[in-house]
Design an enzyme around this catalytic site. Structure first.
Site, PDB file in Angstrom:
ATOM      1  CD  GLN A 179       9.321   2.889  -1.547  1.00  0.00           C
ATOM      2  OE1 GLN A 179       9.899   2.280  -2.444  1.00  0.00           O
ATOM      3  NE2 GLN A 179       8.070   3.304  -1.685  1.00  0.00           N
ATOM      4  N   GLY A 308       8.263  -5.315  -1.813  1.00  0.00           N
ATOM      5  CA  GLY A 308       8.575  -6.269  -2.874  1.00  0.00           C
ATOM      6  C   GLY A 308       9.090  -5.531  -4.087  1.00  0.00           C
ATOM      7  N   GLY A 309       8.342  -4.507  -4.454  1.00  0.00           N
ATOM      8  CA  GLY A 309       8.749  -3.717  -5.613  1.00  0.00           C
ATOM      9  C   GLY A 309       8.192  -2.319  -5.521  1.00  0.00           C
ATOM     10  CG  MET A 310       8.731   2.324  -5.469  1.00  0.00           C
ATOM     11  SD  MET A 310       7.020   2.564  -4.902  1.00  0.00           S
ATOM     12  CE  MET A 310       6.531   3.927  -5.959  1.00  0.00           C
ATOM     13  CD  GLU A 311       4.279   1.994  -8.058  1.00  0.00           C
ATOM     14  OE1 GLU A 311       4.872   1.168  -7.329  1.00  0.00           O
ATOM     15  OE2 GLU A 311       3.252   2.593  -7.710  1.00  0.00           O
ATOM     16  CG  ASN A 312      10.873   4.238  -8.050  1.00  0.00           C
ATOM     17  OD1 ASN A 312      10.019   4.958  -7.544  1.00  0.00           O
ATOM     18  ND2 ASN A 312      11.680   3.469  -7.321  1.00  0.00           N
ATOM     19  CG  HIS A 335       2.166  -5.307  -8.758  1.00  0.00           C
ATOM     20  ND1 HIS A 335       0.876  -5.465  -8.306  1.00  0.00           N
ATOM     21  CD2 HIS A 335       2.599  -4.137  -8.215  1.00  0.00           C
ATOM     22  CE1 HIS A 335       0.550  -4.442  -7.537  1.00  0.00           C
ATOM     23  NE2 HIS A 335       1.583  -3.624  -7.459  1.00  0.00           N
ATOM     24  CD  GLU A 336       6.071  -3.131  -8.212  1.00  0.00           C
ATOM     25  OE1 GLU A 336       5.601  -1.997  -8.409  1.00  0.00           O
ATOM     26  OE2 GLU A 336       5.790  -3.813  -7.204  1.00  0.00           O
ATOM     27  CG  HIS A 339       2.187   0.299 -10.379  1.00  0.00           C
ATOM     28  ND1 HIS A 339       0.992   0.828  -9.927  1.00  0.00           N
ATOM     29  CD2 HIS A 339       2.600  -0.547  -9.399  1.00  0.00           C
ATOM     30  CE1 HIS A 339       0.718   0.330  -8.716  1.00  0.00           C
ATOM     31  NE2 HIS A 339       1.682  -0.516  -8.375  1.00  0.00           N
ATOM     32  CD  GLU A 358      -0.201  -0.264  -5.388  1.00  0.00           C
ATOM     33  OE1 GLU A 358      -0.059  -1.349  -5.984  1.00  0.00           O
ATOM     34  OE2 GLU A 358       0.704   0.608  -5.346  1.00  0.00           O
ATOM     35  CG  ASP A 414       3.273   4.749   4.035  1.00  0.00           C
ATOM     36  OD1 ASP A 414       3.156   4.589   2.804  1.00  0.00           O
ATOM     37  OD2 ASP A 414       4.217   5.365   4.546  1.00  0.00           O
ATOM     38  CE1 TYR A 422      -0.469  -3.729  -3.879  1.00  0.00           C
ATOM     39  CE2 TYR A 422      -1.280  -2.717  -1.869  1.00  0.00           C
ATOM     40  CZ  TYR A 422      -0.279  -2.883  -2.808  1.00  0.00           C
ATOM     41  OH  TYR A 422       0.902  -2.203  -2.668  1.00  0.00           O
ATOM     42  NE  ARG A 596       8.312  -8.442  -0.529  1.00  0.00           N
ATOM     43  CZ  ARG A 596       7.915  -9.336  -1.422  1.00  0.00           C
ATOM     44  NH1 ARG A 596       8.743 -10.308  -1.792  1.00  0.00           N
ATOM     45  NH2 ARG A 596       6.724  -9.275  -1.957  1.00  0.00           N
ATOM     46  CE  LYS A 598       4.712 -11.407   0.653  1.00  0.00           C
ATOM     47  NZ  LYS A 598       4.180 -12.087  -0.515  1.00  0.00           N
TER      48      LYS A 598
HETATM   49  N1  BES Z   1       3.529   0.883  -5.103  1.00  0.00           N
HETATM   50  C1  BES Z   1       3.626  -0.305  -4.343  1.00  0.00           C
HETATM   51  C2  BES Z   1       4.448  -0.165  -3.100  1.00  0.00           C
HETATM   52  C3  BES Z   1       3.980   0.913  -2.152  1.00  0.00           C
HETATM   53  C4  BES Z   1       2.652   1.292  -2.076  1.00  0.00           C
HETATM   54  C5  BES Z   1       4.897   1.510  -1.336  1.00  0.00           C
HETATM   55  C6  BES Z   1       2.264   2.316  -1.198  1.00  0.00           C
HETATM   56  C7  BES Z   1       4.509   2.509  -0.451  1.00  0.00           C
HETATM   57  C8  BES Z   1       3.192   2.909  -0.373  1.00  0.00           C
HETATM   58  C9  BES Z   1       4.149  -1.473  -5.192  1.00  0.00           C
HETATM   59  O1  BES Z   1       3.726  -1.430  -6.510  1.00  0.00           O
HETATM   60  C10 BES Z   1       3.610  -2.754  -4.621  1.00  0.00           C
HETATM   61  O2  BES Z   1       2.415  -2.893  -4.605  1.00  0.00           O
HETATM   62  N2  BES Z   1       4.470  -3.650  -4.176  1.00  0.00           N
HETATM   63  C11 BES Z   1       4.067  -4.933  -3.644  1.00  0.00           C
HETATM   64  C12 BES Z   1       4.297  -6.025  -4.639  1.00  0.00           C
HETATM   65  C13 BES Z   1       3.108  -6.488  -5.370  1.00  0.00           C
HETATM   66  C14 BES Z   1       3.436  -7.724  -6.204  1.00  0.00           C
HETATM   67  C15 BES Z   1       1.853  -6.685  -4.595  1.00  0.00           C
HETATM   68  C16 BES Z   1       4.952  -5.249  -2.451  1.00  0.00           C
HETATM   69  O3  BES Z   1       5.888  -4.499  -2.193  1.00  0.00           O
HETATM   70  O4  BES Z   1       4.700  -6.233  -1.780  1.00  0.00           O
HETATM   71 ZN    ZN Z   2       1.666  -1.782  -6.660  1.00  0.00          ZN
END
Ligand code: BES
Ligand code: ZN
Length: 647
Positions: A179, A308-312, A335-336, A339, A358, A414, A422, A596, A598
């Site tokens: 990550q 939740g996700g990472m847009e690799n 969402h991903e 990106h 974001e 971070d 967002y 996770r 969140k």
């Molecule tokens: N790019 C982010 C995750 C991220 C941002 C990781 C900054 C580290 C630093 C990813 O696209 C994201 O926003 N994930 C969200 C999900 C989304 C549906 C809001 C998450 O992980 O909750």
């Molecule tokens: Zn994002």
């Protein structure tokens, strides 16, 4: 989501500065060879000349244009070991130093290519900074075209998680994943770890024979699984989009250019849940132009994935917690995928401008959701997220309530990741859409992506582009003061139009009747409720309920022990605040199974608010910690140490 105050305890191993002898013979002058294999990629172009304070790199002097990795995945030692060869494009003729970012890397050797042979180079690895890691200074006598670093990552690398077989679904094969966002790529590759620099990459990765490796590159579902894998990423990407994972992974197609990768026991379920992926790609393309990355796959990670996700690129990394069986949480994929335009194609040039990634992505995500699943669902998601923003905003310093933030000097990037980036970001774009109309705004947004494709940009450039391409061409729709309020003033502008949802009105009414004692759970028709409606039901509850009320809800709806982690995220803190001890065993199970942030941080924060809850949380954490990602561990430790809830 509340990532804002989740300050990450930086996982840094102090490294003593070390000096290596200079090569005897000076390197010959560099050949002007710069490898650019990116067909679609324009050359590096950060709009901002401001130095990224989250990186030691000096891209104004030299930029890395290509990275070639040769790494072995060692599950026994929990390290990636091998070499990274960097192609360099020198900008400043006087420069004789290459500065790279590293964190807790064991640097064994640095060599420069003098046109015919590799020569050892002198280097200095500085003592680690808590946030930035260790600056690596490589001294050169000439501007060599390539530098090779032989190294190994640390078992505690902040950007990697190593899972034993017991922590996987199949229980037979170990698992690892990276990550890199925001500044964790430097914990597994020495590089210029700033989103202002883009490079192409290739990799040769070796693993134990039964382990499959994948990267944010050209994965081949039909390739031999022999422990020896090669990847190419021909599009130029910033460092935070470098990604790798290895484990017992199989592939299922979900469309002509999309598929899922997952452990065998999860693969079919994941393919079913994400079966609309191709429709999502087509919807995004109809709005913002062609998908430029070839394939779009989703890798389903174990539940310890901290996000939740990472847009690799080419391969979104995703939490399994969105696979709930009814597709109600697949906005995460929207969402991903979004990106692929906002973030991966047009990238924030430093982390203060993360709203360009974001906020834009949250807006595009919601457009995809609306198109595919209807306005009701899109509205419900907006009401929930705007509620979350309002809650967060109160706790933030006014300087952190802006979209265009000040440079993050001395701060962990971070930390800049709040609901402001967002949801205030999304809300601003929705405001523009409402004022200018969809047709005009869609064309404008598409021109932002097209005109800045494969570059890194900042808020200054966005404001200039907005004024020139939208406001000046369509006079009289917005005022300078309104735009200023969105970008440069704290809070949500008073003139912002809040989202509303009809189905939620019905949920609110039912909750009200139940709270007033006019209705029993059996009288409420919940047969058509989706995840979002359940979330609304719970979020609208008072701070605390009585034990009898909680027991009544539990008997009717079985919240305690729910398999839906979005519901658990809201239910468990309510039970904690209400001192409903019957939920404790299920809370322990939930916090032990899922990593996770969140989802679990609200429950940790609620527990940390009372002495008895804190003791329980500490016990649960002690057991769960070996399975948590370093990022989650840092957040939980901070919340438990803070004395007051901090999420
Ligand atoms: N790019 C982010 C995750 C991220 C941002 C990781 C900054 C580290 C630093 C990813 O696209 C994201 O926003 N994930 C969200 C999900 C989304 C549906 C809001 C998450 O992980 O909750
Ligand atoms: Zn994002």
């Amino acid at each position: 989501m509340r990532l804002s105050t989740l300050l990450l305890a930086a996982v840094v191993l102090p490294l003593a500065a070390c000096q290596k002898p200079a090569p005897q013979e000076p390197a010959k002058p560099a050949e002007p060879t710069v490898t650019t294999t990116a067909p679609a990629a324009a050359p590096i172009a950060a709009s901002s000349t401001v130095h990224d304070p989250s990186s030691y790199a000096e891209p104004e002097k030299v930029v890395v244009t290509h990275v070639a990795l040769d790494l072995g995945v060692d599950f026994t030692k929990k390290v990636l070991a091998g070499s990274a060869t960097l192609d360099l494009n020198w900008k400043d003729p006087a420069a004789r130093t290459l500065v790279l970012d590293t964190r807790a890397l064991d640097i064994q050797k640095v060599e420069g290519f003098d046109g015919s042979a590799w020569q050892p180079l002198t280097y200095t690895l500085a003592t680690a900074d808590k946030i930035l890691g260790s600056k690596l200074d490589i001294a050169l006598t000439a501007q060599v075209p390539k530098v090779k670093i032989t190294y190994a990552s640390s078992p505690e690398a902040s950007g990697l998680q190593w899972l034993t077989p017991a922590m996987t679904l199949g229980k037979k094969t170990p698992f690892m994943f990276s990550q890199s966002e925001a500044i964790h790529a430097r914990s597994w590759v020495p590089l210029q770890d700033t989103p202002g620099v883009r490079f192409t990459y290739e990799a040769h990765i070796t693993t134990p024979k039964d382990v499959m490796a994948v990267m944010s590159a050209d994965n081949d579902p039909k390739g031999a699984r022999d422990g020896d894998y090669s990847f190419k990423m021909p599009q130029a990407i910033p460092s935070y989009l470098m990604a790798i994972a290895a484990g017992d992974l199989v592939y299922r197609p979900t469309g002509p250019r999309s598929g899922v990768w997952a452990e065998p026991a999860m693969a079919d379920k994941a393919a079913k849940e994400f079966e609309d992926t191709e429709k999502m790609i087509a919807t995004a393309e109809s709005l913002y132009g062609p998908y430029r990355w070839g394939v779009y796959d989703v890798l389903v990670l174990p539940p310890s994935f901290p996000y939740g996700g990472m847009e690799n690129p080419r391969m979104t990394f995703a939490t399994p917690t969105v696979i709930v069986g009814d597709k109600s949480l697949v906005s995460l994929i929207a969402h991903e995928l979004a990106h692929s335009w906002s973030g991966n194609l047009v990238t924030n040039s430093s982390w203060k401008d993360i709203w360009l990634n974001e906020g834009f992505t949250s807006y595009v995500e919601n457009r995809i959701t609306e198109q595919l699943y209807g306005k009701d669902l899109a509205d419900m998601e907006n009401v929930i997220s705007q509620g979350g923003l309002a809650k967060d905003m109160g706790d933030l310093a006014t300087g952190d309530q802006l979209l265009a933030l000040a440079p993050l000097e001395g701060r962990d990037p971070d930390e800049a990741l709040t609901q402001v980036a967002y949801i205030k970001g999304q809300w601003f774009l929705t405001f523009l859409e409402q004022r200018y109309g969809r047709a005009t705004f869609d064309a404008f947004l598409r021109s932002w992506f097209d005109g800045h494709a494969f570059t890194s940009q900042d808020s200054v450039e966005f404001e200039r582009f907005l004024n020139a391409e939208l406001i000046a061409k369509n006079p009289g729709k917005t005022t300078e003061a309104e735009i200023h309020a969105w970008l440069h003033e704290p809070g949500i502008p008073a003139f912002a139009v809040a989202a509303t949802s009809k189905p939620f009105d019905g949920v609110d009414e039912s909750r009200g009747h139940w709270l007033a004692g006019h209705m029993k759970p059996a009288d409420i028709d919940t047969s058509k409720w989706n995840t979002q409606m359940w979330v609304r039901f719970l979020e609208g509850m008072p701070e605390t309920l009585t034990e009898a009320q909680l027991a009544e809800l539990d008997a009717a709806y079985h919240f305690t022990g729910t398999a839906n982690a979005e519901i658990a995220q809201r239910w468990y803190p309510l039970t904690v605040r209400s001192n409903y001890l019957a939920a404790r065993p299920a809370i322990a199970e939930f916090l032990g199974r899922i990593g996770r942030r969140k989802l679990i941080m609200p429950t940790y924060a609620a527990l940390a608010a009372t002495p008895d809850g804190k003791v329980f949380a500490e016990q649960v954490f002690a057991k769960a910690k070996p399975g948590y990602h370093p990022i989650t561990t840092g957040s939980v430790e901070q919340t438990l140490a803070a004395g007051k809830p901090k999420i």
